[in-house]
Design an enzyme around this catalytic site. Structure first.
Site, short mmCIF file in Angstrom:
data_model
loop_
_atom_site.label_atom_id
_atom_site.label_comp_id
_atom_site.label_asym_id
_atom_site.label_seq_id
_atom_site.Cartn_x
_atom_site.Cartn_y
_atom_site.Cartn_z
N ASN A 188 24.64 17.48 14.46
CA ASN A 188 25.24 18.06 15.67
C ASN A 188 26.38 17.13 16.10
O ASN A 188 26.59 16.06 15.51
CB ASN A 188 24.19 18.30 16.76
CG ASN A 188 23.53 17.02 17.25
OD1 ASN A 188 24.15 15.96 17.24
ND2 ASN A 188 22.27 17.11 17.65
N GLY A 213 29.41 27.23 18.13
CA GLY A 213 29.37 27.54 16.70
C GLY A 213 29.30 26.29 15.84
O GLY A 213 28.64 25.31 16.19
N ASP A 241 17.24 23.34 13.79
CA ASP A 241 16.39 23.51 12.61
C ASP A 241 16.55 24.92 12.03
O ASP A 241 16.60 25.09 10.81
CB ASP A 241 14.92 23.25 12.96
CG ASP A 241 14.70 21.83 13.45
OD1 ASP A 241 15.45 20.92 13.02
OD2 ASP A 241 13.78 21.61 14.25
N ALA A 269 17.47 31.59 17.66
CA ALA A 269 16.35 30.68 17.95
C ALA A 269 16.36 30.20 19.40
O ALA A 269 15.33 29.77 19.92
CB ALA A 269 16.39 29.49 17.00
O1 RIB Z 1 14.03 19.85 16.28
C1 RIB Z 1 12.94 20.18 17.09
C2 RIB Z 1 11.73 19.42 16.67
O2 RIB Z 1 11.95 18.05 16.91
C3 RIB Z 1 10.47 19.76 17.42
O3 RIB Z 1 9.74 20.81 16.82
C4 RIB Z 1 9.72 18.43 17.48
O4 RIB Z 1 8.51 18.44 16.78
C5 RIB Z 1 10.69 17.40 16.92
O5 RIB Z 1 10.41 17.07 15.64
#
Ligand code: RIB
Length: 292
Positions: A188, A213, A241, A269
């Site tokens: 990021n 974005g 993620d 998300a």
């Molecule tokens: O990126 C989010 C995650 O960061 C969470 O699910 C938490 O467990 C940490 O690992």
């Protein structure tokens, strides 16, 4: 859930945590107590979240990691298998599983404290782990397990022509020989600033910019940017993620498509509470792109 016959084989090596999520109007400042509005326990961990995201976005994913022998282990394993992620290489170690304490405010912003637990015990890769990495199209790692294990996996992947995708989060300085084994880095904008010139060594760099974005810089200096679809934000936890997993699943289609796909996954998300619970399915990503 169906897996396409040409789905890329992705090995995710990383953390798996139980997220203890408290919602509150505003997050407390140091020394302050505030009243919360809700609480939920949701499987998370950057590794597990990205594995689930890559599987839902079109990959065929195997997870390498560890849970403890505590009350959370069964649910954590179930979160992977329910999402059709292969968890046959998930080991159980004595002691607690990884835990993340997360506070989410009304603006959808979060603060997170992670206690590594079993993730800290991922200090060795077995022959079977190494074989899985060598046979995969992509190795995807983060930094919530010991960095030496990530470095060993990346070295092995690099030697076997498996593309190495690293999300260096939580960000920290890494040895130069680890960067030399990384093909694609996803950070990021804050992490990009923290890591600075270290990222110059990476052939493909992707920088996420939240609602704005993401940007891409390629090995030949090629650059492109993709906007994020506009959404109603509930909780940003796990959005990076979802982005990274979707990027891995689409990487074989080229950076332009992968970035577009990942921006849609990341935005979706943020519309739901929690990390693994908020990750969109392939059909939702497609629908969001069609609606653009
Ligand atoms: O990126 C989010 C995650 O960061 C969470 O699910 C938490 O467990 C940490 O690992």
């Amino acid at each position: 859930m169906t897996v396409e016959p040409d789905a890329p084989a992705i090995v995710v090596l990383g953390s798996i945590n139980m997220d203890l999520v408290t919602t509150t109007a505003r997050r407390p400042v140091p020394g302050e107590t505030v009243l919360g509005s809700g609480f939920a326990m949701v499987p998370g961990g950057k590794g597990a979240n990205q594995a689930i995201a890559a599987q839902r976005a079109g990959g065929a994913v195997r997870f390498l990691g560890a849970v403890g022998d505590d009350v959370f282990a069964t649910e954590l394993r179930g979160a992977l298998t329910d999402a059709a992620v292969s968890a046959d290489r998930l080991r159980t170690v004595t002691g607690p599983s990884g835990i993340a304490t997360i506070v989410v405010d009304d603006g959808g912003e979060n603060s997170i404290i992670v206690v590594g637990g079993a993730n800290s015990r991922m200090t060795e890769l077995t022959e079977d782990d190494l074989a899985a990495i060598a046979a995969a199209d992509i190795l995807l790692c983060q930094l919530e397990i010991p960095v030496e294990t990530v470095a060993a996996a990346a070295r092995h992947a690099h030697a076997h022509d498996t593309t190495v995708l690293l999300n260096p989060s939580p960000a920290r300085r890494l040895p130069a020989d680890l960067w030399a084994d990384v093909d694609v880095a996803v950070v990021n904008s804050g992490e990009a600033e923290q890591l600075g010139a270290d990222l110059d060594a990476v052939a493909h760099l992707v920088v996420t910019r939240g609602a704005a974005g993401a940007d891409y810089r390629g090995p030949d200096g090629a650059r492109l940017s993709r906007p994020s679809p506009r959404v109603e934000v509930v909780d940003t936890t796990g959005a990076g993620d979802a982005f990274t997993g979707a990027l891995a699943a689409a990487w074989h289609r080229g950076p332009e498509w992968a970035l577009t796909w990942a921006c849609a996954a990341g935005a979706l998300a943020t519309t739901r509470l929690g990390a693994s619970s908020s990750i969109p399915a392939r059909e939702e990503i497609t629908a969001a792109l069609v609606a653009e």
